[in-house]
Design an enzyme around this catalytic site. Structure first.
Site, mmCIF file in Angstrom:
data_model
loop_
_atom_site.group_PDB
_atom_site.id
_atom_site.type_symbol
_atom_site.label_atom_id
_atom_site.label_comp_id
_atom_site.label_asym_id
_atom_site.label_seq_id
_atom_site.Cartn_x
_atom_site.Cartn_y
_atom_site.Cartn_z
ATOM 1 C CB ALA A 18 -0.880 -0.027 1.240
ATOM 2 N N GLY A 58 0.667 -4.984 0.801
ATOM 3 C CA GLY A 58 -0.482 -5.024 -0.104
ATOM 4 C C GLY A 58 -0.157 -5.660 -1.450
ATOM 5 C CD GLU A 66 -2.032 -7.575 2.700
ATOM 6 O OE1 GLU A 66 -1.685 -6.427 2.344
ATOM 7 O OE2 GLU A 66 -2.544 -7.794 3.805
ATOM 8 C CD GLU A 82 1.730 -5.546 5.707
ATOM 9 O OE1 GLU A 82 2.482 -6.465 6.098
ATOM 10 O OE2 GLU A 82 0.985 -5.663 4.724
HETATM 11 N N1 CAA Z 1 4.665 3.256 -0.519
HETATM 12 C C1 CAA Z 1 5.088 4.435 -1.033
HETATM 13 N N2 CAA Z 1 6.266 4.577 -1.672
HETATM 14 C C2 CAA Z 1 7.046 3.482 -1.790
HETATM 15 C C3 CAA Z 1 6.657 2.224 -1.283
HETATM 16 C C4 CAA Z 1 5.404 2.152 -0.621
HETATM 17 N N3 CAA Z 1 4.931 0.980 -0.136
HETATM 18 N N4 CAA Z 1 7.648 1.339 -1.549
HETATM 19 C C5 CAA Z 1 8.599 2.010 -2.203
HETATM 20 N N5 CAA Z 1 8.241 3.311 -2.357
HETATM 21 C C6 CAA Z 1 8.992 4.376 -2.995
HETATM 22 C C7 CAA Z 1 10.172 4.832 -2.132
HETATM 23 O O1 CAA Z 1 9.730 5.758 -1.164
HETATM 24 C C8 CAA Z 1 11.086 5.461 -3.166
HETATM 25 O O2 CAA Z 1 10.569 6.724 -3.508
HETATM 26 P P1 CAA Z 1 11.578 8.013 -3.571
HETATM 27 O O3 CAA Z 1 12.526 7.652 -4.687
HETATM 28 O O4 CAA Z 1 10.650 9.137 -3.890
HETATM 29 O O5 CAA Z 1 12.243 8.072 -2.249
HETATM 30 C C9 CAA Z 1 10.877 4.553 -4.397
HETATM 31 O O6 CAA Z 1 9.619 3.883 -4.186
HETATM 32 C C10 CAA Z 1 11.951 3.513 -4.550
HETATM 33 O O7 CAA Z 1 12.063 2.777 -3.337
HETATM 34 P P2 CAA Z 1 13.429 2.598 -2.524
HETATM 35 O O8 CAA Z 1 14.352 3.729 -2.770
HETATM 36 O O9 CAA Z 1 13.086 2.325 -1.089
HETATM 37 O O10 CAA Z 1 14.004 1.282 -3.224
HETATM 38 P P3 CAA Z 1 14.973 0.166 -2.606
HETATM 39 O O11 CAA Z 1 15.348 -0.711 -3.741
HETATM 40 O O12 CAA Z 1 16.040 0.795 -1.775
HETATM 41 O O13 CAA Z 1 14.040 -0.670 -1.577
HETATM 42 C C11 CAA Z 1 12.049 -1.842 -0.931
HETATM 43 C C12 CAA Z 1 12.979 -1.430 -2.076
HETATM 44 C C13 CAA Z 1 12.745 -2.837 0.002
HETATM 45 C C14 CAA Z 1 10.826 -2.517 -1.554
HETATM 46 C C15 CAA Z 1 11.633 -0.587 -0.100
HETATM 47 O O14 CAA Z 1 11.136 0.382 -1.010
HETATM 48 C C16 CAA Z 1 10.532 -0.853 0.897
HETATM 49 O O15 CAA Z 1 10.797 -1.390 1.970
HETATM 50 N N6 CAA Z 1 9.263 -0.461 0.593
HETATM 51 C C17 CAA Z 1 8.166 -0.570 1.500
HETATM 52 C C18 CAA Z 1 7.660 -1.994 1.613
HETATM 53 C C19 CAA Z 1 6.555 -2.086 2.633
HETATM 54 O O16 CAA Z 1 6.736 -1.824 3.806
HETATM 55 N N7 CAA Z 1 5.342 -2.455 2.176
HETATM 56 C C20 CAA Z 1 4.189 -2.557 3.036
HETATM 57 C C21 CAA Z 1 3.385 -1.303 2.937
HETATM 58 S S1 CAA Z 1 2.071 -1.245 4.136
HETATM 59 C C22 CAA Z 1 0.859 -2.206 3.505
HETATM 60 O O17 CAA Z 1 0.929 -2.720 2.416
HETATM 61 C C23 CAA Z 1 -0.360 -2.362 4.367
HETATM 62 C C24 CAA Z 1 -1.314 -3.401 3.865
HETATM 63 O O18 CAA Z 1 -1.344 -4.532 4.329
HETATM 64 C C25 CAA Z 1 -2.266 -3.084 2.880
#
Ligand code: CAA
Length: 261
Positions: free
Chosen positions: A69, A112, A115, A135
């Protein structure tokens, strides 16, 4: 709908009866913002209603199927609004599609994103795919089905470990544990998914829908009720022309010409 354009998804309808939807929000690793949901829902609903489409493939990019998400969109939300809008509940509409769906997962399928993949009927993984429900590292928990579908897919111990640590699972392990159906070299993944979808689209559409409904019942009911439900659906296939056609074609050693009724 075939000429429509969307900001966060691309789509194509293949002439062999398969819909291909590609999530396309590269700047956020395909994070599932509300606008993306609207696009995806609109395309998938239109494909589901299109009787020429027998299967739908959902994919992302090489780097990410979807990284979850949208954290930036969610971070300032307050409880009353999350509750009164039943935030994220609408994603279940994707799981309710009746046409068989295949998630072709390359790269990250997190939160998400994982999911969403699990809302599809089959997950095919590229060899570099990674799955996770991280999460907890954000101070929240899965909200689009992860605690339920992940647990049903891989069992309690591993689901607990993944959801409590936020660790990722690689494609091979996801396959061994039954979360994904097969692992394919990443560059062949979408073609493989399209080929699998074409095979499904080559069946009688109503019979494929019945088969999907029967398998899904296994997750909703007791064994006895599920077996009875299966039998009733099985009986109902004898009301179709395609059951007659399929069995005649077998006896006559020819390919069935489905009427889709
Ligand atoms: N939401 C918003 N933006 C996101 C995102 C997310 N879930 N995942 C990645 N991005 C964005 C980053 O902020 C970054 O944007 P900027 O360049 O503007 O800073 C861009 O995408 C590239 O990401 P990274 O620089 O972080 O890339 P990386 O290769 O270093 O890392 C990653 C990749 C490990 C996937 C890391 O991006 C990450 O941990 N993302 C979040 C994953 C996460 O926690 N997902 C769960 C979300 S909560 C949820 O989903 C609730 C639910 O159950 C519905």
């Amino acid at each position: 709908y075939k000429g429509l354009k969307y900001d966060n998804c691309n789509f194509e309808v293949k002439e062999y009866g398969v819909g291909l939807v590609t999530i396309n929000r590269p700047k956020a690793l395909n994070a599932l913002c509300d606008a993306l949901y609207q696009d995806l829902h609109d395309i998938i609903t239109k494909m589901d209603k299109d009787e020429k489409i027998g299967a739908i493939v959902l994919t992302g990019s090489d780097r990410a199927f979807a990284a979850g998400a949208d954290i930036k969109e969610m971070s300032d939300k307050i409880y009353p609004a999350t509750y009164s809008t039943d935030m994220l509940a609408w994603w279940e509409n994707i799981a309710k599609v009746r046409t068989p769906t295949i998630a072709a997962v390359n790269g990250f399928a997190l939160g998400g994103g994982c999911e969403l993949a699990m809302m599809c009927d089959i997950i095919l993984a590229g060899d570099k795919a990674q799955f996770g429900q991280p999460e907890i590292k954000l101070g929240t928990i899965p909200g689009m089905g992860g605690s339920q579908r992940f647990t049903r897919a891989v069992g309690k111990a591993r689901a607990m470990e993944m959801i409590l640590t936020g660790d990722f699972m690689k494609a091979d392990e996801a396959c061994t544990r039954g979360l994904v159906s097969r692992v394919v070299p990443s560059e062949e993944l979408v073609d493989d998914a399209l080929k699998t979808a074409k095979k499904i689209a080559g069946m009688s559409r109503p019979i494929a829908l019945l088969a999907k409904e029967a398998v899904n019942a296994a997750f909703e009911t007791t064994l006895d009720t599920g077996l009875r439900f299966e039998r009733r659906l099985f009986h109902s296939t004898f009301a179709t022309q395609d059951q007659k056609e399929g069995m005649s074609a077998f006896s006559e050693k020819r390919t069935p010409a489905w009427k889709h009724k």
